[in-house]
Design an enzyme around this catalytic site. Sequence first.
Site, PDB file in Angstrom:
ATOM      1  N   SER A 135       0.858  -1.184   0.100  1.00  0.00           N
ATOM      2  CA  SER A 135      -0.114  -0.017  -0.022  1.00  0.00           C
ATOM      3  C   SER A 135       0.841   1.359  -0.228  1.00  0.00           C
ATOM      4  O   SER A 135       1.844   1.300   0.664  1.00  0.00           O
ATOM      5  CB  SER A 135      -0.865  -0.172   1.391  1.00  0.00           C
ATOM      6  OG  SER A 135      -1.532   1.259   1.418  1.00  0.00           O
ATOM      7  N   TYR A 159      -2.419   5.621  -3.909  1.00  0.00           N
ATOM      8  CA  TYR A 159      -3.629   6.498  -4.019  1.00  0.00           C
ATOM      9  C   TYR A 159      -3.280   7.694  -4.580  1.00  0.00           C
ATOM     10  O   TYR A 159      -2.099   8.263  -4.156  1.00  0.00           O
ATOM     11  CB  TYR A 159      -4.057   7.042  -2.378  1.00  0.00           C
ATOM     12  CG  TYR A 159      -4.600   5.905  -1.662  1.00  0.00           C
ATOM     13  CD1 TYR A 159      -5.911   5.475  -1.866  1.00  0.00           C
ATOM     14  CD2 TYR A 159      -3.784   5.414  -0.474  1.00  0.00           C
ATOM     15  CE1 TYR A 159      -6.476   4.515  -1.146  1.00  0.00           C
ATOM     16  CE2 TYR A 159      -4.340   4.224   0.191  1.00  0.00           C
ATOM     17  CZ  TYR A 159      -5.753   3.813   0.161  1.00  0.00           C
ATOM     18  OH  TYR A 159      -6.420   3.068   0.778  1.00  0.00           O
ATOM     19  N   THR A 185      -6.434   2.949  -6.435  1.00  0.00           N
ATOM     20  CA  THR A 185      -7.755   2.811  -5.535  1.00  0.00           C
ATOM     21  C   THR A 185      -8.619   3.685  -5.812  1.00  0.00           C
ATOM     22  O   THR A 185      -8.075   4.795  -5.868  1.00  0.00           O
ATOM     23  CB  THR A 185      -7.501   2.586  -4.206  1.00  0.00           C
ATOM     24  OG1 THR A 185      -6.704   1.307  -3.973  1.00  0.00           O
ATOM     25  CG2 THR A 185      -8.692   2.607  -3.346  1.00  0.00           C
ATOM     26  N   LYS A 275      -8.950  -0.583  -8.385  1.00  0.00           N
ATOM     27  CA  LYS A 275      -9.469  -1.289  -7.313  1.00  0.00           C
ATOM     28  C   LYS A 275     -10.734  -0.369  -6.746  1.00  0.00           C
ATOM     29  O   LYS A 275     -10.474   1.010  -6.551  1.00  0.00           O
ATOM     30  CB  LYS A 275      -8.549  -1.426  -6.215  1.00  0.00           C
ATOM     31  CG  LYS A 275      -8.833  -2.052  -4.918  1.00  0.00           C
ATOM     32  CD  LYS A 275      -7.856  -2.342  -4.056  1.00  0.00           C
ATOM     33  CE  LYS A 275      -8.451  -3.131  -2.836  1.00  0.00           C
ATOM     34  NZ  LYS A 275      -9.082  -2.156  -1.564  1.00  0.00           N
ATOM     35  N   HIS A 299     -13.997  -1.869  -0.283  1.00  0.00           N
ATOM     36  CA  HIS A 299     -12.846  -1.489   0.354  1.00  0.00           C
ATOM     37  C   HIS A 299     -13.212  -2.282   1.902  1.00  0.00           C
ATOM     38  O   HIS A 299     -12.742  -1.689   3.034  1.00  0.00           O
ATOM     39  CB  HIS A 299     -12.962   0.118   0.746  1.00  0.00           C
ATOM     40  CG  HIS A 299     -11.792   0.556   1.004  1.00  0.00           C
ATOM     41  ND1 HIS A 299     -10.884   1.199  -0.114  1.00  0.00           N
ATOM     42  CD2 HIS A 299     -10.652   0.548   2.094  1.00  0.00           C
ATOM     43  CE1 HIS A 299      -9.566   1.777   0.157  1.00  0.00           C
ATOM     44  NE2 HIS A 299      -9.638   1.072   1.629  1.00  0.00           N
TER      45      HIS A 299
END
Length: 411
Positions: A135, A159, A185, A275, A299
């Site tokens: 992540s 992100y 995402t 995603k 999520h």
Amino acid sequence: MKRRIPQYSELRELVQFKAFDPDRRRARLARANTIADLRDIAKRRVPTAAFEYVDGGSFAEHSLRRNRDAFDAVEFNPRVLRDVSAVDLRTKIAGAEAALPVGIAPTGLTRLMHAEGEVAGAQAAASFGIPFSLSTMGTVSIEEVAREAPDAERWFQLYLWKDRPRSLDLIRRAEAAGFGALIVTVDTPVSGARHRDTRNGMTLPPTLTAKTILDASYRPEWWFNFLTTKPLGFANFEGERTSVAEQVNTMFDPSLNLDDLAWLRENWSGELIVKGIQSASDAVDVLARGADALVVSNHGGRQLDRAPVPLKVLPEIRAAVGSEAQLILDSGIMSGGDIVAALAAGADFTLIGRAYLYGLMAGGRQGVDRALEILRTEMTLVMQLIGVTSVAELGPEHLRNLARTTQEARG
């Protein structure tokens, strides 16, 4: 009924004591037969704030519960008199081979759960031949994961920040470190309201108060690891000491749109995975902008409450994008049977977040290995019991209530 005195030799065969295992972590994990067992162990071994960060959802946690309810309602359609002596769990996703139809999802603050953090997940993934996702909010850097797990199939989750040059820098670093896929995402224009975290005063780095010290005091292993390893923080960017939600909202970009996705496609040469898809129309639009695969996900119930349930909306999305598009499902998976159900409902692959983190909290790298062992065993048994010997064989015909699930997703 005649009675007799039992012979010593008979009693000796009945009374079989297990040898004492001096590795208490290994002994503890060996007693876990399900992911729920690992969750129980995890709850006892980590502070409340860390456990509830993993365990909780957003708002009133309706989505969190409904994700599980959907899997619990699945009914398989078994076929008998099939040769199931050998089961092949291998598949292909995002241009790579995977030994199991499941990978490790990107999770933030992972070293808060256990000091081994993302390294444990990446190394376990390499050992089991599955992808590991790092992540943006990871607590181990892109470069360290690549160094510590060079043989893992590595994906980087992004992100897309308001600061596009910083996002581009992360992309370039992931590419240079050999990450094969980029997961962007898209269901986070802002952070969901995670009330458990607010009540627990979740900050990064953690803020030590009398309450948190007391809570950690009877979890000595976690406390020892926390104090004797490098300071906990976001490893891929610098953050200030503030609540996790506040830090997230400074990063997320509410103006993110399809043009930005096209920009990412231009700047990333590897596989591009999007995603957070929750509707058929979005799935079609995103694929048209260059995505190679989609993750059907809410999520894990941590963003929009009362969001579409991925398992329920999956058949509708599959019908809209056709058989060639690659669909990955996450949110709510807690067993090998859940994975088989997702594949039968139309997914090509799955990702696990909480299931992996429960193992990590329960026992570091060994706990992650145990979680993956449990899922692999359960997948094999379920497929044998429904009369299927390979992932490629799974389809809607193996679910009795798939039609009802599809109708619920549309309604």
